[in-house]
Write a protein that holds these residues in place. Structure first.
Motif, PDB file in Angstrom:
ATOM      1  N   LEU A 130       6.476   2.749   8.952  1.00  0.00           N
ATOM      2  CA  LEU A 130       6.190   4.026   9.594  1.00  0.00           C
ATOM      3  C   LEU A 130       6.487   5.182   8.645  1.00  0.00           C
ATOM      4  O   LEU A 130       5.716   6.142   8.540  1.00  0.00           O
ATOM      5  N   LEU A 131       7.606   5.074   7.937  1.00  0.00           N
ATOM      6  CA  LEU A 131       7.980   6.131   6.993  1.00  0.00           C
ATOM      7  C   LEU A 131       6.988   6.212   5.843  1.00  0.00           C
ATOM      8  O   LEU A 131       6.501   7.305   5.512  1.00  0.00           O
ATOM      9  N   TYR A 132       6.669   5.062   5.235  1.00  0.00           N
ATOM     10  CA  TYR A 132       5.771   5.074   4.077  1.00  0.00           C
ATOM     11  C   TYR A 132       4.405   5.648   4.431  1.00  0.00           C
ATOM     12  O   TYR A 132       3.847   6.465   3.683  1.00  0.00           O
ATOM     13  N   HIS A 133       3.869   5.223   5.575  1.00  0.00           N
ATOM     14  CA  HIS A 133       2.523   5.662   5.941  1.00  0.00           C
ATOM     15  C   HIS A 133       2.510   7.107   6.432  1.00  0.00           C
ATOM     16  O   HIS A 133       1.510   7.815   6.252  1.00  0.00           O
ATOM     17  N   ALA A 134       3.592   7.553   7.046  1.00  0.00           N
ATOM     18  CA  ALA A 134       3.668   8.961   7.459  1.00  0.00           C
ATOM     19  C   ALA A 134       3.621   9.871   6.236  1.00  0.00           C
ATOM     20  O   ALA A 134       2.902  10.882   6.222  1.00  0.00           O
ATOM     21  N   ILE A 135       4.379   9.522   5.205  1.00  0.00           N
ATOM     22  CA  ILE A 135       4.363  10.322   3.977  1.00  0.00           C
ATOM     23  C   ILE A 135       2.980  10.270   3.339  1.00  0.00           C
ATOM     24  O   ILE A 135       2.473  11.283   2.837  1.00  0.00           O
ATOM     25  N   TRP A 136       2.366   9.085   3.353  1.00  0.00           N
ATOM     26  CA  TRP A 136       1.038   8.912   2.742  1.00  0.00           C
ATOM     27  C   TRP A 136       0.006   9.847   3.385  1.00  0.00           C
ATOM     28  O   TRP A 136      -0.670  10.616   2.695  1.00  0.00           O
ATOM     29  N   PHE A 137      -0.118   9.782   4.714  1.00  0.00           N
ATOM     30  CA  PHE A 137      -1.129  10.589   5.386  1.00  0.00           C
ATOM     31  C   PHE A 137      -0.779  12.076   5.338  1.00  0.00           C
ATOM     32  O   PHE A 137      -1.677  12.929   5.262  1.00  0.00           O
TER      33      PHE A 137
END
Length: 215
Positions: free
Chosen positions: A154-161
């Motif tokens: 969740l953290l990695y993809h939140a930063i990505w988007f």
């Protein structure tokens, strides 16, 4: 397995006071140097230290919080590409719920079984293939919604988007900050985000940013 590893690192951060770094968990020496740091472990360790919790227990409230942040980041990303609210909603739902490449791959395998003349039912073959692909058979989290089962993702993809949305909206300083955070968070996702944003920047330089329009 990695979620327990991150929690162990967070536990090492709060042992003997709060530290931003931790030692190599595989180093048996009691005085092993604290030379490692990781964003997710830090996010787990901080509330654990403040509330005097077991680090793994912080996942229970970190997951919904990060889940909301990921949803907002995807909504912001969709709004940076699509002008109309209706299109934005549709793309948001597709990004959140679509199975991605695993659905297509499973469908092709089901069709291949029919072409070969097998007796197995299409839905049975496609269903088995989909489950196999979603069980980490070389395809890591093809479905955005599946990230909600794994707090670090969740953290990695939140930063990505969020980084992509910031770049598309012209907030270059914030997109650079997102790259820095992603590099701190994950050794593969961080460079991947930097490469994607770098490719977008090259396209803007070559074609002109004014040619980029919302759909």
């Amino acid at each position: 397995m990695d979620q327990f590893y991150y929690a162990a690192n967070a536990r090492a951060m709060v042992r003997d006071g709060f530290h931003l770094t931790y030692a190599n968990p595989y180093d048996p020496r009691p005085d092993a140097p604290r030379i490692y740091s990781h964003l997710f472990s830090l996010i787990v360790a901080a509330p654990a230290a403040i509330a005097h919790l077991e680090p793994l227990h912080t996942y229970f409230f970190l997951r919904p919080i990060l889940g909301v942040i990921l949803a907002l980041a995807i909504w912001n990303f969709a709004g940076a590409i699509f002008e109309g609210t209706q299109a934005r909603r549709r793309v948001f739902l597709l990004l959140m719920c679509a199975g991605g490449m695993s659905i297509y791959a499973a469908g092709f395998q089901g069709l291949a079984s029919l072409i070969r003349g097998g007796s197995a039912d299409f839905l049975e073959v496609a269903g088995r293939s989909y489950v196999r692909l979603e069980e980490f058979n070389g395809d890591w989290l093809c479905n955005i919604a599946r990230n909600y089962l794994y707090t670090p993702e969740l953290l990695y993809h939140a930063i990505w988007f969020a980084g992509l949305a910031c770049y598309l909206r012209g907030r270059l300083n914030w997109s650079a900050a997102a790259v820095a955070l992603e590099l701190y968070a994950h050794p593969f996702t961080g460079p991947a985000l930097a490469l994607v944003l770098g490719a977008l920047a090259l396209c803007d330089i070559a074609l002109g940013q004014e040619r980029r329009r919302k759909v």
